[in-house]
Design a protein around this motif. Structure first.
Motif, mmCIF file in Angstrom:
data_model
loop_
_atom_site.group_PDB
_atom_site.id
_atom_site.type_symbol
_atom_site.label_atom_id
_atom_site.label_comp_id
_atom_site.label_asym_id
_atom_site.label_seq_id
_atom_site.Cartn_x
_atom_site.Cartn_y
_atom_site.Cartn_z
ATOM 1 N N HIS A 1 10.640 -1.205 -5.273
ATOM 2 C CA HIS A 1 11.643 -0.227 -5.705
ATOM 3 C C HIS A 1 10.995 0.956 -6.416
ATOM 4 N N ASN A 2 9.965 0.689 -7.229
ATOM 5 C CA ASN A 2 9.294 1.767 -7.954
ATOM 6 C C ASN A 2 8.188 2.418 -7.134
ATOM 7 N N VAL A 3 7.373 1.590 -6.498
ATOM 8 C CA VAL A 3 6.197 2.112 -5.804
ATOM 9 C C VAL A 3 6.568 2.919 -4.567
ATOM 10 N N CYS A 4 7.586 2.468 -3.832
ATOM 11 C CA CYS A 4 7.922 3.102 -2.549
ATOM 12 C C CYS A 4 9.128 4.031 -2.625
ATOM 13 N N ALA A 5 9.522 4.435 -3.828
ATOM 14 C CA ALA A 5 10.718 5.270 -3.979
ATOM 15 C C ALA A 5 10.597 6.591 -3.233
ATOM 16 N N GLU A 6 9.387 7.160 -3.183
ATOM 17 C CA GLU A 6 9.202 8.445 -2.488
ATOM 18 C C GLU A 6 9.079 8.267 -0.973
ATOM 19 N N ALA A 7 8.959 7.024 -0.529
ATOM 20 C CA ALA A 7 8.737 6.761 0.907
ATOM 21 C C ALA A 7 9.892 5.975 1.513
ATOM 22 N N GLN A 8 11.110 6.240 1.072
ATOM 23 C CA GLN A 8 12.255 5.425 1.490
ATOM 24 C C GLN A 8 12.453 5.396 2.997
ATOM 25 N N GLU A 9 12.080 6.463 3.692
ATOM 26 C CA GLU A 9 12.254 6.521 5.143
ATOM 27 C C GLU A 9 10.959 6.204 5.893
ATOM 28 N N ALA A 10 9.943 5.758 5.166
ATOM 29 C CA ALA A 10 8.649 5.490 5.804
ATOM 30 C C ALA A 10 8.012 4.236 5.204
ATOM 31 N N ILE A 11 8.746 3.114 5.289
ATOM 32 C CA ILE A 11 8.250 1.826 4.804
ATOM 33 C C ILE A 11 8.111 0.908 6.017
ATOM 34 N N TYR A 12 6.910 0.365 6.215
ATOM 35 C CA TYR A 12 6.621 -0.369 7.440
ATOM 36 C C TYR A 12 6.017 -1.741 7.146
ATOM 37 N N PHE B 1 0.860 -1.179 0.000
ATOM 38 C CA PHE B 1 0.000 0.000 0.000
ATOM 39 C C PHE B 1 0.900 1.234 0.000
ATOM 40 N N ARG B 2 0.619 2.166 -0.901
ATOM 41 C CA ARG B 2 1.352 3.427 -0.874
ATOM 42 C C ARG B 2 0.372 4.587 -0.881
ATOM 43 N N SER B 3 0.636 5.568 -0.018
ATOM 44 C CA SER B 3 -0.174 6.780 0.027
ATOM 45 C C SER B 3 0.724 7.983 -0.213
ATOM 46 N N LEU B 4 0.310 8.840 -1.128
ATOM 47 C CA LEU B 4 0.964 10.135 -1.337
ATOM 48 C C LEU B 4 -0.007 11.184 -0.805
ATOM 49 N N ILE B 5 0.318 11.736 0.367
ATOM 50 C CA ILE B 5 -0.575 12.634 1.097
ATOM 51 C C ILE B 5 -0.121 14.072 0.892
ATOM 52 N N GLY C 1 0.866 17.652 1.638
ATOM 53 C CA GLY C 1 1.385 18.237 2.863
ATOM 54 C C GLY C 1 0.720 19.564 3.207
ATOM 55 N N GLU C 2 0.863 19.946 4.463
ATOM 56 C CA GLU C 2 0.358 21.242 4.924
ATOM 57 C C GLU C 2 1.553 22.189 4.992
ATOM 58 N N LEU C 3 1.751 22.933 3.918
ATOM 59 C CA LEU C 3 2.930 23.790 3.799
ATOM 60 C C LEU C 3 2.997 24.829 4.918
ATOM 61 N N GLU C 4 1.839 25.329 5.337
ATOM 62 C CA GLU C 4 1.815 26.352 6.385
ATOM 63 C C GLU C 4 2.244 25.800 7.741
ATOM 64 N N ARG C 5 2.312 24.482 7.864
ATOM 65 C CA ARG C 5 2.727 23.867 9.123
ATOM 66 C C ARG C 5 4.106 23.212 9.002
ATOM 67 N N GLY C 6 4.838 23.596 7.972
ATOM 68 C CA GLY C 6 6.214 23.138 7.842
ATOM 69 C C GLY C 6 6.389 21.820 7.126
ATOM 70 N N GLN C 7 5.323 21.273 6.523
ATOM 71 C CA GLN C 7 5.443 20.003 5.813
ATOM 72 C C GLN C 7 5.883 20.245 4.374
ATOM 73 N N SER C 8 6.418 19.188 3.758
ATOM 74 C CA SER C 8 6.799 19.267 2.357
ATOM 75 C C SER C 8 5.550 19.202 1.489
ATOM 76 N N GLN C 9 5.725 19.256 0.168
ATOM 77 C CA GLN C 9 4.601 19.300 -0.753
ATOM 78 C C GLN C 9 3.694 18.089 -0.585
ATOM 79 N N TYR C 10 4.302 16.934 -0.368
ATOM 80 C CA TYR C 10 3.516 15.744 -0.078
ATOM 81 C C TYR C 10 4.325 14.804 0.809
ATOM 82 N N GLN C 11 3.625 13.910 1.474
ATOM 83 C CA GLN C 11 4.243 12.926 2.358
ATOM 84 C C GLN C 11 3.903 11.544 1.842
ATOM 85 N N ALA C 12 4.910 10.684 1.733
ATOM 86 C CA ALA C 12 4.711 9.339 1.188
ATOM 87 C C ALA C 12 4.840 8.294 2.287
ATOM 88 N N LEU C 13 3.945 7.321 2.265
ATOM 89 C CA LEU C 13 3.963 6.197 3.201
ATOM 90 C C LEU C 13 3.842 4.901 2.417
#
Length: 273
Positions: A159-170, A82-86, A88-100
């Motif tokens: 490798h392809n699906v989770c590339a944006e979530a390298q630090e958030a794979i569970y 499962f991969r989610s591209l969420i 981000g809330e830029l006004e709260r210091g988050q990046s453009q999107y968060q990947a899980l």
């Protein structure tokens, strides 16, 4: 003139062979677009892809809040991703999107075979689909982190699906045990901190400190997917009743993942649930 005719024929043969190759490839891999009604009443377009040669099924759609959900069933490896591209809330210091990315073992009969999915067609592409069967909510404690650089041992799709979530794979300890018994390299797994490591560890929903570790909860729902084959019966030449495949049953299922985060800033959606 004879030489020109020979060249023209060889070109025609090459084109025919190329067309045959394309037909073979088309038989191995297919894509289907389905209009699906989400739980909040909104309509989304879901993209389903099946490859019978590589034995996998993928599903992707966008939620009403803009989150992109991708699901991979690697049937050959008994793995689902499962991969989610969420957004981000830029006004709260988050990046453009968060990947899980969440990886678990794929059980038999969770989804139809890839060769059946590759043959699936719909008579009315404009129809809005609603799942026939509700499979409820599955709660999963994802207490193990997965090393992205070694995760291809579990499934080549990671490798392809989770590339944006390298630090958030569970994943889960129970799944890790299963994979270790199958000879997977255990060095790709790292047990995440537990409540015993942080006596004051609490859920991110009740935490007020954005920089404090907490247990994050993330939920998603697969709104429509082909979960079972339907069988009908007919009489053969001898009058005997024989079953044959005559369609699919669609299902909807929710998942709730709980996992450790080093700071609540990585789990801002949990305070809104």
């Amino acid at each position: 003139m004879f030489a020109v005719w020979i060249l023209s024929s060889s070109e025609r043969i090459s084109r025919v062979l190329a067309a045959l190759v394309l037909l073979v490839l088309a038989g191995q891999c297919s894509e289907l677009k389905v209009r699906v009604r989400l739980s909040d009443g909104q309509i989304t377009e879901e993209s389903l892809e099946a490859d019978s040669e590589r034995d996998y099924i993928s599903l992707e759609f966008k939620q009403g809040d803009g989150t992109l959900i991708t699901f991979i069933a690697d049937i050959r490896q008994d793995v689902k991703v499962f991969r989610s591209l969420i957004l981000g809330e830029l006004e709260r210091g988050q990046s453009q999107y968060q990947a899980l990315c969440f990886i678990t073992r794929l059980d038999h009969n969770e989804i139809i075979p890839s060769e059946s999915m590759a043959k699936l067609r719909q008579k009315n592409p404009r129809a809005i689909r609603t799942a026939e069967e509700e499979r409820g909510l599955e709660q999963l404690t994802m207490n193990v982190a997965v090393n992205f650089s070694k995760a291809s041992q579990l499934s080549g799709h990671i490798h392809n699906v989770c590339a944006e979530a390298q630090e958030a794979i569970y994943t889960r300890e129970a799944d890790v045990k299963y994979w270790l018994e199958r000879g997977v390299d255990g060095s790709m797994f790292e047990i995440l901190p537990q409540a015993v490591d942080f006596p004051a560890l609490q859920g991110c929903q009740s935490s007020t400190d954005l920089w404090r570790p907490c247990t994050c909860s993330y939920s998603l729902k697969l709104e429509w997917y082909p979960c079972l084959l339907k069988y009908c019966r007919s009489r053969d030449a001898t009058g005997k009743m024989t079953p044959y495949k005559c369609g699919i049953k669609s299902c909807r299922k929710g998942y709730q993942f709980e996992y450790f985060v080093p700071q609540k800033l990585l789990c801002l959606w949990d305070e809104e649930t």
